[in-house]
Enzyme design. Structure first.
Site, PDB file in Angstrom:
ATOM      1  N   ASP A 103     -90.139  83.669 -15.858  1.00  0.00           N
ATOM      2  CA  ASP A 103     -89.802  85.170 -15.831  1.00  0.00           C
ATOM      3  C   ASP A 103     -88.431  85.613 -15.896  1.00  0.00           C
ATOM      4  O   ASP A 103     -87.985  86.685 -16.021  1.00  0.00           O
ATOM      5  CB  ASP A 103     -90.268  85.827 -14.604  1.00  0.00           C
ATOM      6  CG  ASP A 103     -89.277  85.403 -13.548  1.00  0.00           C
ATOM      7  OD1 ASP A 103     -89.161  84.058 -13.089  1.00  0.00           O
ATOM      8  OD2 ASP A 103     -88.557  86.375 -12.568  1.00  0.00           O
TER       9      ASP A 103
ATOM     10  N   ASP B 227     -92.311  77.941 -13.097  1.00  0.00           N
ATOM     11  CA  ASP B 227     -91.334  78.594 -12.545  1.00  0.00           C
ATOM     12  C   ASP B 227     -91.881  79.028 -11.462  1.00  0.00           C
ATOM     13  O   ASP B 227     -93.030  79.366 -11.319  1.00  0.00           O
ATOM     14  CB  ASP B 227     -90.534  79.553 -13.347  1.00  0.00           C
ATOM     15  CG  ASP B 227     -89.608  80.572 -12.445  1.00  0.00           C
ATOM     16  OD1 ASP B 227     -88.773  79.773 -11.751  1.00  0.00           O
ATOM     17  OD2 ASP B 227     -89.417  81.589 -12.407  1.00  0.00           O
TER      18      ASP B 227
END
Length: 246
Positions: free
Chosen positions: A201, A26
């Protein structure tokens, strides 16, 4: 389980020494710190070069998997030669830019108009994307309930999906998720047959982790948050970069 209760991941060099490793990363909140607005992020000027070097070490088995659109990622990184999946996996491209899978249609003008009008009237920051649209409310967290109610009603009316993140609500086409991005990339060289690890996250990263686990790999949660699919955790983007030896 909360991420702070999970152990640190094994050293990346030890993992890649045992078998071919495929990394899915990510961007916001994982490689760089989250900012109050999407355009307010600070990207180290040499991050693209460091990621490119890591991709070369992994023989191309590195992909950025982000809620951002790919052109937005490229604007911030100026990066070429790395596989990317943008807009929560709905736009998936190989390292040379070749599309992987079918590219979804953009949202209709009617949907974009409704979302724009709602954002303007209720204090949300609007972010339009090639394959979706997002309502940001980091400046006004109390807007969450109102935004979710609107988004779910509109999604039901137009056959869309709602994605939630940190102070952001997104509307995208059905089937657009990070699990699809991992599965798509893992079908083709150089990712095929490798050991997948997904690092993220946020809530939407759980889909990518789940796909990695299904293919024999694992997930790494970043930050202090609950995670259903991660088996390891890293505290913040600085810890991620250290683990990656960037």
């Amino acid at each position: 389980m909360m991420a702070q209760n999970l152990p640190l991941p094994p050293d990346i060099q030890a993992i890649s020494g045992e078998r071919p490793l495929a990394l899915f990363l990510d961007f916001d909140g994982t490689l760089i710190d989250i900012a109050p607005t999407p355009d307010g992020i600070t990207v180290p000027p040499d991050l693209a070069a460091r990621l490119t070097s890591l991709a070369e070490q992994l023989e191309g088995r590195l992909a950025l998997v982000s809620g951002r659109a790919i052109p937005d990622l490229q604007d911030h990184l100026g990066i070429v030669g790395i596989a990317c999946a943008g807009s929560h996996g709905s736009d998936c491209r190989a390292a040379d830019g070749t599309p992987i899978g079918d590219e979804p249609d953009a949202l209709s003008d009617e949907v974009l108009h409704e979302v724009g009008a709602f954002a303007a009237a209720n204090g949300f920051a609007l972010e339009d994307k090639p394959h979706g649209t997002a309502l940001h409310y980091r400046a006004n967290p109390e807007l969450e309930e109102q935004g979710l109610a609107f988004a779910h009603a509109l999604a039901l009316q137009h056959g869309l999906a709602v994605k939630r993140g940190k102070r952001v609500i997104e509307l995208v086409a059905q089937g657009a998720d990070k699990a699809g991005a991992v599965r798509n990339l893992m079908q083709f060289a150089p990712f095929a047959g490798a050991f997948p690890v997904f690092v993220g996250d946020d809530i939407t990263d759980e889909d990518g982790m789940r796909a990695a686990v299904e293919m024999g790999g694992f997930g790494i949660a970043v930050g202090d948050r609950p995670s259903e699919n991660a088996v390891y955790a890293l505290a913040n983007p600085a810890a991620v970069q250290q683990w990656l030896h960037l």
